[in-house]
Design a protein around this motif. Sequence first.
Motif, PDB file in Angstrom:
ATOM      1  N   ILE A   6       0.581  -1.272  -0.017  1.00  0.00           N
ATOM      2  CA  ILE A   6       0.013   0.053   0.020  1.00  0.00           C
ATOM      3  C   ILE A   6       0.794   1.316   0.000  1.00  0.00           C
ATOM      4  CG2 ILE A   6      -1.831   1.268   1.392  1.00  0.00           C
ATOM      5  CD1 ILE A   6      -2.588  -1.348   2.271  1.00  0.00           C
ATOM      6  N   ASN A   7       1.889   1.298   0.841  1.00  0.00           N
ATOM      7  CA  ASN A   7       2.983   2.401   0.879  1.00  0.00           C
ATOM      8  C   ASN A   7       3.423   2.717  -0.650  1.00  0.00           C
ATOM      9  OD1 ASN A   7       2.455   2.912   3.455  1.00  0.00           O
ATOM     10  ND2 ASN A   7       4.188   1.846   4.261  1.00  0.00           N
ATOM     11  N   ILE A   8       3.932   1.688  -1.407  1.00  0.00           N
ATOM     12  CA  ILE A   8       4.538   1.633  -2.656  1.00  0.00           C
ATOM     13  C   ILE A   8       3.652   2.558  -3.542  1.00  0.00           C
ATOM     14  CG2 ILE A   8       5.706   0.665  -4.486  1.00  0.00           C
ATOM     15  CD1 ILE A   8       6.747  -1.140  -2.443  1.00  0.00           C
ATOM     16  N   ASN A   9       2.247   2.008  -3.493  1.00  0.00           N
ATOM     17  CA  ASN A   9       1.294   2.609  -4.178  1.00  0.00           C
ATOM     18  C   ASN A   9       0.886   4.109  -3.948  1.00  0.00           C
ATOM     19  OD1 ASN A   9       0.813   0.309  -5.907  1.00  0.00           O
ATOM     20  ND2 ASN A   9      -0.630  -0.441  -4.688  1.00  0.00           N
ATOM     21  N   LYS A  10       0.927   4.205  -2.401  1.00  0.00           N
ATOM     22  CA  LYS A  10       0.790   5.477  -2.213  1.00  0.00           C
ATOM     23  C   LYS A  10       1.989   6.383  -2.848  1.00  0.00           C
ATOM     24  CE  LYS A  10      -1.228   5.987   2.343  1.00  0.00           C
ATOM     25  NZ  LYS A  10      -1.023   6.084   3.794  1.00  0.00           N
ATOM     26  N   LEU A  11       3.229   6.093  -2.626  1.00  0.00           N
ATOM     27  CA  LEU A  11       4.298   6.751  -3.078  1.00  0.00           C
ATOM     28  C   LEU A  11       4.170   7.075  -4.617  1.00  0.00           C
ATOM     29  CD1 LEU A  11       7.061   5.354  -0.909  1.00  0.00           C
ATOM     30  CD2 LEU A  11       6.563   7.681  -1.128  1.00  0.00           C
ATOM     31  N   VAL A  14       1.815   9.766  -5.026  1.00  0.00           N
ATOM     32  CA  VAL A  14       2.515  11.049  -4.528  1.00  0.00           C
ATOM     33  C   VAL A  14       3.281  11.656  -5.710  1.00  0.00           C
ATOM     34  CG1 VAL A  14       3.899  12.151  -2.915  1.00  0.00           C
ATOM     35  CG2 VAL A  14       1.982  10.667  -2.061  1.00  0.00           C
ATOM     36  N   SER A  15       4.065  10.643  -6.372  1.00  0.00           N
ATOM     37  CA  SER A  15       4.976  11.040  -7.403  1.00  0.00           C
ATOM     38  C   SER A  15       4.156  11.546  -8.390  1.00  0.00           C
ATOM     39  CB  SER A  15       5.532   9.793  -7.744  1.00  0.00           C
ATOM     40  OG  SER A  15       6.446   9.907  -8.634  1.00  0.00           O
ATOM     41  N   PHE A  16       3.057  10.887  -8.660  1.00  0.00           N
ATOM     42  CA  PHE A  16       2.239  11.215  -9.931  1.00  0.00           C
ATOM     43  C   PHE A  16       1.682  12.726  -9.775  1.00  0.00           C
ATOM     44  CE2 PHE A  16      -2.144  11.607 -11.838  1.00  0.00           C
ATOM     45  CZ  PHE A  16      -2.102  11.590 -13.248  1.00  0.00           C
ATOM     46  N   ILE A  17       0.939  13.018  -8.377  1.00  0.00           N
ATOM     47  CA  ILE A  17       0.881  14.243  -8.382  1.00  0.00           C
ATOM     48  C   ILE A  17       1.530  15.520  -8.106  1.00  0.00           C
ATOM     49  CG2 ILE A  17      -0.446  15.670  -6.140  1.00  0.00           C
ATOM     50  CD1 ILE A  17      -1.838  13.175  -5.211  1.00  0.00           C
ATOM     51  N   LEU A 102      10.953   5.384  -1.984  1.00  0.00           N
ATOM     52  CA  LEU A 102      10.146   4.413  -2.554  1.00  0.00           C
ATOM     53  C   LEU A 102      11.195   3.335  -2.892  1.00  0.00           C
ATOM     54  CD1 LEU A 102       7.853   3.684  -4.637  1.00  0.00           C
ATOM     55  CD2 LEU A 102       9.132   4.513  -6.363  1.00  0.00           C
ATOM     56  N   ARG A 103      12.418   3.560  -3.008  1.00  0.00           N
ATOM     57  CA  ARG A 103      13.312   2.310  -3.135  1.00  0.00           C
ATOM     58  C   ARG A 103      13.467   1.600  -1.894  1.00  0.00           C
ATOM     59  NH1 ARG A 103      19.043   3.448  -5.554  1.00  0.00           N
ATOM     60  NH2 ARG A 103      19.857   3.058  -3.394  1.00  0.00           N
ATOM     61  N   TYR A 104      13.430   2.474  -0.851  1.00  0.00           N
ATOM     62  CA  TYR A 104      13.624   2.006   0.580  1.00  0.00           C
ATOM     63  C   TYR A 104      12.727   1.244   0.820  1.00  0.00           C
ATOM     64  CZ  TYR A 104      15.407   1.757   5.510  1.00  0.00           C
ATOM     65  OH  TYR A 104      15.658   1.352   6.734  1.00  0.00           O
ATOM     66  N   SER A 105      11.381   1.716   0.833  1.00  0.00           N
ATOM     67  CA  SER A 105      10.084   0.934   1.036  1.00  0.00           C
ATOM     68  C   SER A 105      10.098  -0.218   0.486  1.00  0.00           C
ATOM     69  CB  SER A 105       8.774   1.952   0.627  1.00  0.00           C
ATOM     70  OG  SER A 105       7.661   1.065   0.647  1.00  0.00           O
ATOM     71  N   ASN A 106      10.605  -0.201  -1.004  1.00  0.00           N
ATOM     72  CA  ASN A 106      10.388  -1.349  -1.752  1.00  0.00           C
ATOM     73  C   ASN A 106      11.547  -2.695  -1.115  1.00  0.00           C
ATOM     74  OD1 ASN A 106       9.705  -2.822  -3.923  1.00  0.00           O
ATOM     75  ND2 ASN A 106      10.353  -1.278  -5.342  1.00  0.00           N
ATOM     76  N   GLN A 107      12.711  -2.027  -0.830  1.00  0.00           N
ATOM     77  CA  GLN A 107      13.794  -3.085  -0.137  1.00  0.00           C
ATOM     78  C   GLN A 107      13.100  -3.519   1.106  1.00  0.00           C
ATOM     79  OE1 GLN A 107      17.120  -0.672  -0.196  1.00  0.00           O
ATOM     80  NE2 GLN A 107      17.465  -0.892  -2.192  1.00  0.00           N
ATOM     81  N   GLN A 108      12.274  -2.563   1.918  1.00  0.00           N
ATOM     82  CA  GLN A 108      11.694  -3.321   3.318  1.00  0.00           C
ATOM     83  C   GLN A 108      10.594  -4.359   3.047  1.00  0.00           C
ATOM     84  OE1 GLN A 108      10.702   0.224   5.370  1.00  0.00           O
ATOM     85  NE2 GLN A 108      11.950  -0.246   7.223  1.00  0.00           N
ATOM     86  N   GLN A 109      10.189  -3.988   2.106  1.00  0.00           N
ATOM     87  CA  GLN A 109       9.050  -4.985   1.769  1.00  0.00           C
ATOM     88  C   GLN A 109       9.597  -6.372   1.218  1.00  0.00           C
ATOM     89  OE1 GLN A 109       6.882  -4.297  -1.990  1.00  0.00           O
ATOM     90  NE2 GLN A 109       5.645  -6.186  -1.719  1.00  0.00           N
ATOM     91  N   ASN A 110      10.828  -6.206   0.442  1.00  0.00           N
ATOM     92  CA  ASN A 110      11.610  -7.429  -0.068  1.00  0.00           C
ATOM     93  C   ASN A 110      12.155  -8.225   1.069  1.00  0.00           C
ATOM     94  OD1 ASN A 110      11.090  -6.993  -2.760  1.00  0.00           O
ATOM     95  ND2 ASN A 110      12.943  -6.291  -3.087  1.00  0.00           N
TER      96      ASN A 110
END
Length: 327
Positions: A6-11, A14-17, A102-110
């Motif tokens: 969910i956080n990644i999608n949120k990011l 936010v990136s799009f906005i 975004l990258r950190y959040s991705n890595q945390q998920q991994n």
Amino acid sequence: MKRPLININKLKLVSFIYWIFLTYMIAAFVWWYVSLQKQNNLIADIKFQTIQLSDPALKEKTNTIQDFQLRKTKQFIGEGLTFLFLFLLGAIYVYRSLLKQLRYSNQQQNFMMAVTHELKTPISISHLNIETLLKRDLDLAQQNKLLEATLKETKRLDALSNNILLASQLDMGLYETNKQEINLSILVKDAMASFQERFPLRLCNIIVEDEIIIQGETLLLQILVNNLLDNAHKYSPVNMPITIHLHNRNHKIILAVEDKGKGIPMNERDKIFEKFYRVGDESTRSAKGTGLGLYLCKKITTFHNAIIQIQSNQTEGSIFTVTFNNS
Ligand code: ADP
């Protein structure tokens, strides 16, 4: 497990906005400049209309109006560019932070996925082994085999929990230092002996000078050597040798772990020391791991005033060297 997604999608949202907002701001800047310029031209036109053609100072007055108009144009361009520059500087900073997050959040998920898997596997295997031992009437050899397998799994769990605990202790500055004189030659040989016990099929070369003494912390150095050996094993074919070197050259103690795997691409060499970073995509990676091993190696080497470097190329495998300054 679902939260990071969910956080990644949120990011991403936010990136799009952010991009829409940035485009709007730049368009507003351009519009602001065009409007001011129009106003400037209008004022100049009105001023021109107030001059009589028969006025003896016609040329002088025209020049004054033109000079004023030009000065205003330069002022608008100067101020506009300064604003735009500062605005873009801020925008780049914000965007870079966003990407980092975004990258950190991705890595945390991994990491979460990897840790769950790494924890579940040894627990399930040990559980099954103990159940079999309790329920079935096995002969001594079979019992020993199951106990050895369980011991191996608990060692894996121990190494994983040590890595996780140590990473958080070092991150929070809670690690209590206890440096003392250590015989690194013995530590390396012991680590290699237990590595060979765990992976008897792997050919290992040990090129270690005796009596290499450093000031250090035994547990941390064991984790360093074990992590480097585990990586060499995970990321190289099982029929290829692993070599560990330890020598003292010109007051520098060099520890090197060498494998004949596929090596590490140039553009990944700095990143692999980052927390949770793993090369490639989690779904395409076959080797188990959490992305904490090299992060810890880097922290441990810094803790010992040493440096860790990679020498590797795609065809010949990787060599991780740790250089301790012994002067
Ligand atoms: P993990 O092994 O748990 O993924 P590490 O922090 O130990 O985490 O390593 C980070 C990444 O660096 C690994 O995912 C792997 O892609 C790469 N790596 C580490 N050691 C080697 C090696 N000896 N050969 C090739 N790649 C390696």
